[in-house]
Design a protein around this motif. Sequence first.
Motif, PDB file in Angstrom:
ATOM      1  N   ASP A 270       0.857  -1.177   0.000  1.00 37.44           N
ATOM      2  CA  ASP A 270       0.000   0.000   0.000  1.00 37.44           C
ATOM      3  C   ASP A 270       0.898   1.234   0.000  1.00 37.44           C
ATOM      4  OD1 ASP A 270      -1.917   1.973   0.357  1.00 37.44           O
ATOM      5  OD2 ASP A 270      -2.011   1.673   2.527  1.00 37.44           O
ATOM      6  N   THR A 271       0.808   2.032  -1.049  1.00 36.11           N
ATOM      7  CA  THR A 271       1.677   3.204  -1.191  1.00 36.11           C
ATOM      8  C   THR A 271       0.971   4.498  -0.796  1.00 36.11           C
ATOM      9  OG1 THR A 271       1.048   3.396  -3.530  1.00 36.11           O
ATOM     10  CG2 THR A 271       3.033   2.115  -3.001  1.00 36.11           C
ATOM     11  N   THR A 272      -0.110   4.386  -0.060  1.00 30.38           N
ATOM     12  CA  THR A 272      -0.808   5.579   0.415  1.00 30.38           C
ATOM     13  C   THR A 272       0.155   6.485   1.175  1.00 30.38           C
ATOM     14  OG1 THR A 272      -2.894   4.380   0.627  1.00 30.38           O
ATOM     15  CG2 THR A 272      -2.693   6.418   1.878  1.00 30.38           C
ATOM     16  N   GLN A 273       0.066   7.790   0.908  1.00 32.29           N
ATOM     17  CA  GLN A 273       0.882   8.756   1.622  1.00 32.29           C
ATOM     18  C   GLN A 273       0.156   9.155   2.908  1.00 32.29           C
ATOM     19  OE1 GLN A 273       4.063   9.843   0.537  1.00 32.29           O
ATOM     20  NE2 GLN A 273       3.711   8.101  -0.836  1.00 32.29           N
ATOM     21  N   TYR A 274       0.456   8.459   3.971  1.00 33.77           N
ATOM     22  CA  TYR A 274      -0.197   8.743   5.244  1.00 33.77           C
ATOM     23  C   TYR A 274       0.345  10.054   5.814  1.00 33.77           C
ATOM     24  CZ  TYR A 274      -2.137   4.088   5.017  1.00 33.77           C
ATOM     25  OH  TYR A 274      -2.834   2.982   4.616  1.00 33.77           O
ATOM     26  N   THR A 275      -0.537  10.835   6.382  1.00 34.60           N
ATOM     27  CA  THR A 275      -0.149  12.142   6.887  1.00 34.60           C
ATOM     28  C   THR A 275      -0.280  12.192   8.405  1.00 34.60           C
ATOM     29  OG1 THR A 275      -2.398  13.002   6.585  1.00 34.60           O
ATOM     30  CG2 THR A 275      -0.842  13.307   4.772  1.00 34.60           C
ATOM     31  N   GLY A 276       0.542  13.021   9.000  1.00 35.20           N
ATOM     32  CA  GLY A 276       0.545  13.208  10.438  1.00 35.20           C
ATOM     33  C   GLY A 276       1.727  14.068  10.808  1.00 35.20           C
TER      34      GLY A 276
END
Length: 393
Positions: free
Chosen positions: A229-235
């Motif tokens: 999963d290459t989702t760009q997770y943000t935080g």
Amino acid sequence: VLVAAGTYTGDGNRDLDFNGKNIILLSEEGPDATIIDCQGTLSVPHRGLNFHRGEDTTAVVDGFTFQNGYGQVIYGAPHGGGLLCDSASSPIIRNCYFQNNQASYGGGLCFVKAAAKIENCVIRNNFAQEGAGVFGIIVTGALDLQHCLFYDNEAANMGGAVSVLFSTLNLVNNTVCHNNDSRSGAVIYNVGGFLDIQNSIFAYNLGTGKLISSNNHNLNCDNFYGNTDTTQYTGSFVTTADPLFCDIATDDYHLDSLSTLTSYFPLNECGVQIGALGPGCKNYVDRDGDGIYDEIDNCPDDANPGQEDVNGDGIGDACCCIGVRGNVDCSTEEQPDISDITRLIDYLYLSHNVLCCPDEADCNASGGEPDISDITCLIDHLYLSQKPLTACP
């Protein structure tokens, strides 16, 4: 209750039940030497532990391996291959391994209307339909997982590592690697609750869905690398750098000394250890004792814990001065000349461009900011008294 090292099998050594007593179950020599082999199967299910009489946080299990468990049926399906916690129980589980366990829900550990704090545990090679490593539903309070390593767990549906429903899940300083959800579920699955992930690594996880599935979550100082999963997770301070594990082929998930996820790495904006395991390979030499290992220290022989480098040349301010003072322009000759006077005049009265090494410019060794007295010092050395310059600090 202190338990000697050994491999324990058979009745009386599995399906362990505290029966509502808040006691400490402690191994003498740790999980590598103290093994509860449940020998559970689909037809003859056995698990390692069963908390179901309201035991609280003074009930502790410390230093065991629980393996080859198969969850017994409750609520219509097998739950908790290695451990089941039910009926408002809330024990502490620390320094344990849960491996090669199976269940429909919670291959390794399962929490139903209960809670727990799980610390410094390894959860590996477990299988479940949902929540291969850990499963929780309607957890009372929160499920806290701290400094745990998850790897090679597999869920047929969702929660290759962890699945928690209608509950709060806190993941702090965990390493989650090589886990798999075979369908469209997530490696970390949380629905109807809150998911808080801090200082954790997610690397090389597989699956056709999202790595993290949650509609209410917070990420802080986390690392994502090499997942399908290459989702760009943000935080806050989420990174995608290679964590540089020591040797994933042998399941050594300690960090290389050059990893940006170690607490001492200068570019680690969080300033804390990320993941469950710290440095574990290469030669950790720190000659100057400033807490920065030599391989990445910009002044390996001079204490420079803040790694100050005013001109960004890779040489720390604490060690930029070489030999004697006066090489204001940091020339390779390292001998003061007219160009150093010119550079100091430019800094003080013209461009004010940052000096490459303030200690070199402090010609008279006053210990303060360079000023006109340092220009006078250089002129005197070069053209008048030729008095030797002061050595670098």
